[in-house]
Motif scaffolding. Sequence first.
Motif, PDB file in Angstrom:
ATOM      1  N   UNK A  18     -11.742  21.724   4.233  1.00  0.00           N
ATOM      2  CA  UNK A  18     -10.711  20.889   4.832  1.00  0.00           C
ATOM      3  C   UNK A  18     -11.322  19.692   5.563  1.00  0.00           C
ATOM      4  N   UNK A  19     -12.520  19.896   6.093  1.00  0.00           N
ATOM      5  CA  UNK A  19     -13.166  18.825   6.847  1.00  0.00           C
ATOM      6  C   UNK A  19     -13.940  17.846   5.966  1.00  0.00           C
ATOM      7  N   UNK A  20     -14.064  18.198   4.687  1.00  0.00           N
ATOM      8  CA  UNK A  20     -14.801  17.312   3.801  1.00  0.00           C
ATOM      9  C   UNK A  20     -14.057  15.993   3.623  1.00  0.00           C
ATOM     10  N   UNK A  21     -14.824  14.935   3.469  1.00  0.00           N
ATOM     11  CA  UNK A  21     -14.206  13.626   3.273  1.00  0.00           C
ATOM     12  C   UNK A  21     -13.466  13.586   1.945  1.00  0.00           C
ATOM     13  N   UNK A  22     -12.312  12.952   1.988  1.00  0.00           N
ATOM     14  CA  UNK A  22     -11.508  12.750   0.784  1.00  0.00           C
ATOM     15  C   UNK A  22     -11.486  11.262   0.470  1.00  0.00           C
ATOM     16  N   UNK A  23     -11.408  10.954  -0.790  1.00  0.00           N
ATOM     17  CA  UNK A  23     -11.119   9.575  -1.191  1.00  0.00           C
ATOM     18  C   UNK A  23      -9.605   9.439  -1.259  1.00  0.00           C
ATOM     19  N   UNK A  24      -9.091   8.352  -0.727  1.00  0.00           N
ATOM     20  CA  UNK A  24      -7.648   8.120  -0.808  1.00  0.00           C
ATOM     21  C   UNK A  24      -7.407   6.722  -1.368  1.00  0.00           C
ATOM     22  N   UNK A  25      -6.247   6.543  -1.979  1.00  0.00           N
ATOM     23  CA  UNK A  25      -5.835   5.192  -2.362  1.00  0.00           C
ATOM     24  C   UNK A  25      -5.509   4.431  -1.082  1.00  0.00           C
ATOM     25  N   UNK A  26      -5.934   3.193  -1.026  1.00  0.00           N
ATOM     26  CA  UNK A  26      -5.574   2.332   0.098  1.00  0.00           C
ATOM     27  C   UNK A  26      -4.885   1.105  -0.477  1.00  0.00           C
ATOM     28  N   UNK A  27      -3.780   0.746   0.097  1.00  0.00           N
ATOM     29  CA  UNK A  27      -3.110  -0.490  -0.313  1.00  0.00           C
ATOM     30  C   UNK A  27      -2.318  -1.025   0.861  1.00  0.00           C
ATOM     31  N   UNK A  28      -2.491  -2.317   1.155  1.00  0.00           N
ATOM     32  CA  UNK A  28      -1.764  -2.924   2.272  1.00  0.00           C
ATOM     33  C   UNK A  28      -0.301  -3.147   1.919  1.00  0.00           C
ATOM     34  N   UNK A  29      -0.039  -3.344   0.636  1.00  0.00           N
ATOM     35  CA  UNK A  29       1.349  -3.532   0.227  1.00  0.00           C
ATOM     36  C   UNK A  29       1.540  -3.122  -1.230  1.00  0.00           C
ATOM     37  N   UNK A  30       2.397  -2.152  -1.399  1.00  0.00           N
ATOM     38  CA  UNK A  30       2.772  -1.711  -2.744  1.00  0.00           C
ATOM     39  C   UNK A  30       4.175  -2.251  -2.975  1.00  0.00           C
ATOM     40  N   UNK A  31       4.397  -2.954  -4.054  1.00  0.00           N
ATOM     41  CA  UNK A  31       5.749  -3.517  -4.238  1.00  0.00           C
ATOM     42  C   UNK A  31       6.696  -2.479  -4.823  1.00  0.00           C
ATOM     43  N   UNK A  32       7.937  -2.886  -4.983  1.00  0.00           N
ATOM     44  CA  UNK A  32       8.995  -1.947  -5.365  1.00  0.00           C
ATOM     45  C   UNK A  32       8.744  -1.299  -6.723  1.00  0.00           C
ATOM     46  N   UNK A  33       7.912  -1.917  -7.562  1.00  0.00           N
ATOM     47  CA  UNK A  33       7.594  -1.300  -8.860  1.00  0.00           C
ATOM     48  C   UNK A  33       6.425  -0.323  -8.747  1.00  0.00           C
ATOM     49  N   UNK A  34       5.882  -0.144  -7.547  1.00  0.00           N
ATOM     50  CA  UNK A  34       4.749   0.750  -7.365  1.00  0.00           C
ATOM     51  C   UNK A  34       3.419   0.095  -7.695  1.00  0.00           C
ATOM     52  N   UNK A  35       3.403  -1.242  -7.763  1.00  0.00           N
ATOM     53  CA  UNK A  35       2.166  -1.979  -8.038  1.00  0.00           C
ATOM     54  C   UNK A  35       1.563  -2.441  -6.714  1.00  0.00           C
ATOM     55  N   UNK A  36       0.271  -2.172  -6.523  1.00  0.00           N
ATOM     56  CA  UNK A  36      -0.392  -2.642  -5.309  1.00  0.00           C
ATOM     57  C   UNK A  36      -0.631  -4.134  -5.434  1.00  0.00           C
ATOM     58  N   UNK A  37       0.005  -4.916  -4.550  1.00  0.00           N
ATOM     59  CA  UNK A  37      -0.112  -6.373  -4.638  1.00  0.00           C
ATOM     60  C   UNK A  37      -1.075  -6.944  -3.593  1.00  0.00           C
ATOM     61  N   UNK A  38      -1.524  -6.133  -2.636  1.00  0.00           N
ATOM     62  CA  UNK A  38      -2.410  -6.656  -1.608  1.00  0.00           C
ATOM     63  C   UNK A  38      -3.308  -5.557  -1.040  1.00  0.00           C
ATOM     64  N   UNK A  39      -4.590  -5.864  -0.949  1.00  0.00           N
ATOM     65  CA  UNK A  39      -5.534  -4.972  -0.266  1.00  0.00           C
ATOM     66  C   UNK A  39      -5.815  -3.679  -1.005  1.00  0.00           C
ATOM     67  N   UNK A  40      -5.910  -3.726  -2.325  1.00  0.00           N
ATOM     68  CA  UNK A  40      -6.165  -2.510  -3.086  1.00  0.00           C
ATOM     69  C   UNK A  40      -7.634  -2.102  -2.991  1.00  0.00           C
ATOM     70  N   UNK A  41      -7.880  -0.873  -2.539  1.00  0.00           N
ATOM     71  CA  UNK A  41      -9.232  -0.318  -2.487  1.00  0.00           C
ATOM     72  C   UNK A  41      -9.095   1.190  -2.289  1.00  0.00           C
ATOM     73  N   UNK A  42     -10.222   1.831  -2.077  1.00  0.00           N
ATOM     74  CA  UNK A  42     -10.201   3.245  -1.723  1.00  0.00           C
ATOM     75  C   UNK A  42     -10.683   3.362  -0.291  1.00  0.00           C
ATOM     76  N   UNK A  43     -10.214   4.364   0.414  1.00  0.00           N
ATOM     77  CA  UNK A  43     -10.779   4.646   1.731  1.00  0.00           C
ATOM     78  C   UNK A  43     -11.257   6.092   1.722  1.00  0.00           C
ATOM     79  N   UNK A  44     -12.108   6.412   2.685  1.00  0.00           N
ATOM     80  CA  UNK A  44     -12.631   7.772   2.776  1.00  0.00           C
ATOM     81  C   UNK A  44     -12.255   8.329   4.141  1.00  0.00           C
TER      82      UNK A  44
END
Length: 99
Positions: A18-44
């Motif tokens: 549970x304490x292990x680092x996870x990779x997550x999707x990061x996006x500052x803005x996902x538009x209504x179609x589910x497309x990341x339009x700003x700040x797409x990267x991964x965070x840990x």
Amino acid sequence: MDKHLLLPLVILSSLLGFLQALQCFHCDRVNASGVCVSGERFCETTGSQQCFVKKVYRDGIISYGYQGCSSLCVDMMFLNFNVNLDWKCCHHASLCNKF
Ligand SMILES: *[C@@H]1O[C@H](CO)[C@@H](O)[C@H](O)[C@H]1NC(C)=O
């Protein structure tokens, strides 16, 4: 190995998992179609952080959202006039916070 040691070891390793680092999707803005339009990267995640995905609905229609890593994780639906916020967190697997 002594079988009496096995169960505590299994429990311990799942707690550590549970304490292990996870990779997550990061996006500052996902538009209504589910497309990341700003700040797409991964965070840990670090420490007790989890992956989250927030979706903002206006009049019941998805408006935009965000994804990322956060230690503030409350699954909830917040209602404010005609705006709903659907905020989900997960830690069961990396990249579990798909939009
Ligand atoms: C979301 O972004 C994609 C790519 O820019 C675009 O094709 C799509 O039309 C956008 N959707 C909305 C609802 O704005």
